[in-house]
Design an enzyme around this catalytic site. Structure first.
Site, PDB file in Angstrom:
ATOM      1  N   ASP A  78     -10.882  12.507 -17.759  1.00  0.00           N
ATOM      2  CA  ASP A  78     -12.106  13.249 -18.049  1.00  0.00           C
ATOM      3  C   ASP A  78     -11.973  14.014 -19.364  1.00  0.00           C
ATOM      4  O   ASP A  78     -11.016  14.753 -19.581  1.00  0.00           O
ATOM      5  CB  ASP A  78     -12.424  14.215 -16.904  1.00  0.00           C
ATOM      6  CG  ASP A  78     -12.627  13.489 -15.579  1.00  0.00           C
ATOM      7  OD1 ASP A  78     -12.982  12.299 -15.603  1.00  0.00           O
ATOM      8  OD2 ASP A  78     -12.422  14.110 -14.528  1.00  0.00           O
ATOM      9  N   ASP A  80      -5.334  11.584 -20.163  1.00  0.00           N
ATOM     10  CA  ASP A  80      -6.145  12.289 -19.191  1.00  0.00           C
ATOM     11  C   ASP A  80      -7.458  11.516 -19.157  1.00  0.00           C
ATOM     12  O   ASP A  80      -7.881  10.967 -20.166  1.00  0.00           O
ATOM     13  CB  ASP A  80      -6.355  13.728 -19.672  1.00  0.00           C
ATOM     14  CG  ASP A  80      -6.827  14.666 -18.590  1.00  0.00           C
ATOM     15  OD1 ASP A  80      -6.959  14.238 -17.435  1.00  0.00           O
ATOM     16  OD2 ASP A  80      -7.069  15.838 -18.917  1.00  0.00           O
ATOM     17  N   CYS A 133      -3.812  12.680  -8.631  1.00  0.00           N
ATOM     18  CA  CYS A 133      -3.500  13.668  -7.604  1.00  0.00           C
ATOM     19  C   CYS A 133      -4.772  13.861  -6.788  1.00  0.00           C
ATOM     20  O   CYS A 133      -5.802  14.246  -7.336  1.00  0.00           O
ATOM     21  CB  CYS A 133      -3.073  14.994  -8.217  1.00  0.00           C
ATOM     22  SG  CYS A 133      -2.974  16.320  -6.985  1.00  0.00           S
ATOM     23  N   HIS A 144      -5.222  16.091  -4.388  1.00  0.00           N
ATOM     24  CA  HIS A 144      -5.190  17.392  -3.718  1.00  0.00           C
ATOM     25  C   HIS A 144      -6.092  18.431  -4.368  1.00  0.00           C
ATOM     26  O   HIS A 144      -6.284  18.430  -5.579  1.00  0.00           O
ATOM     27  CB  HIS A 144      -3.749  17.918  -3.689  1.00  0.00           C
ATOM     28  CG  HIS A 144      -2.801  16.963  -3.047  1.00  0.00           C
ATOM     29  ND1 HIS A 144      -1.906  16.218  -3.794  1.00  0.00           N
ATOM     30  CD2 HIS A 144      -2.627  16.602  -1.755  1.00  0.00           C
ATOM     31  CE1 HIS A 144      -1.199  15.451  -2.970  1.00  0.00           C
ATOM     32  NE2 HIS A 144      -1.624  15.659  -1.731  1.00  0.00           N
TER      33      HIS A 144
END
Length: 187
Positions: free
Chosen positions: A9, A7, A90, A92
């Site tokens: 962040d 990941d 992503c 979105h």
């Protein structure tokens, strides 16, 4: 095959003041994280990022700004002899109900397909429960980074999740002192 899906962040960079990183000036590496990636690279690991970027969907920043953030990240990695091979994201907003927004599995499925990796060859390492849930969908090894989860947060972590304070601590356990990594299947 040894594949770490990070990941971004909270794992490689510190969280931005607004809760997101939309400008290169906001991107600040977590101390020791760049060096941890370098150690993984030297031990033969493939390192990629899977990250939700809802700021794109919400119009808070655009793809050019996101690319500039990632360019800064790649420069800082290169400065310590490290590399992230690919960034999957992503774009979105949460209300768009896409299949690529973690905890949905599409980003992880794309990564596994590109690298020809099976679940037991993948380590999902991140500071967000959604990242770990996406990794669980493939049967990956799950590693939570951050302060020890307690109360409700502890219950939200998928069963079998290892917990570490930071990426450097994870890599210390994954790699013995000689720099060679543990055999596949042993976190």
């Amino acid at each position: 095959m040894k594949l770490a899906i990070l990941d971004r962040d909270g794992t490689l960079n510190q969280w931005g003041a607004q809760g997101f990183i939309g400008h290169p000036g906001d991107w600040v590496a977590v101390p020791g994280a760049m060096e941890a990636v370098s150690r993984l690279n030297r031990a033969g690991w493939h390192v990629v990022i899977a990250t939700n970027q809802p700021g794109l969907g919400r119009g808070l920043f655009d793809v050019l700004e996101l690319n500039a953030v990632h360019a800064k990240m790649h420069r800082e990695l290169a400065a310590v002899g490290a590399r992230v091979e690919a960034v999957f994201y992503c774009p979105h907003a949460p209300d768009e109900e896409c299949r690529c927004r973690k905890p949905a599995p599409a980003l992880f499925e794309q990564i596994a397909e590109r690298y020809g990796a099976e679940g037991q060859e993948i380590w999902a390492i991140g500071s967000g429960v959604e990242h770990l849930q996406a990794g669980r969908s493939l049967g990956a090894h799950l590693v939570f980074i951050g302060p020890p989860a307690d109360g409700g947060a502890q219950e939200a972590l998928p069963e079998g999740t290892a917990q570490y304070p930071d990426l450097n601590a994870v890599v210390n356990d994954l790699l013995p002192l000689g720099g060679e990594s543990l055999p596949a299947g042993q976190p």
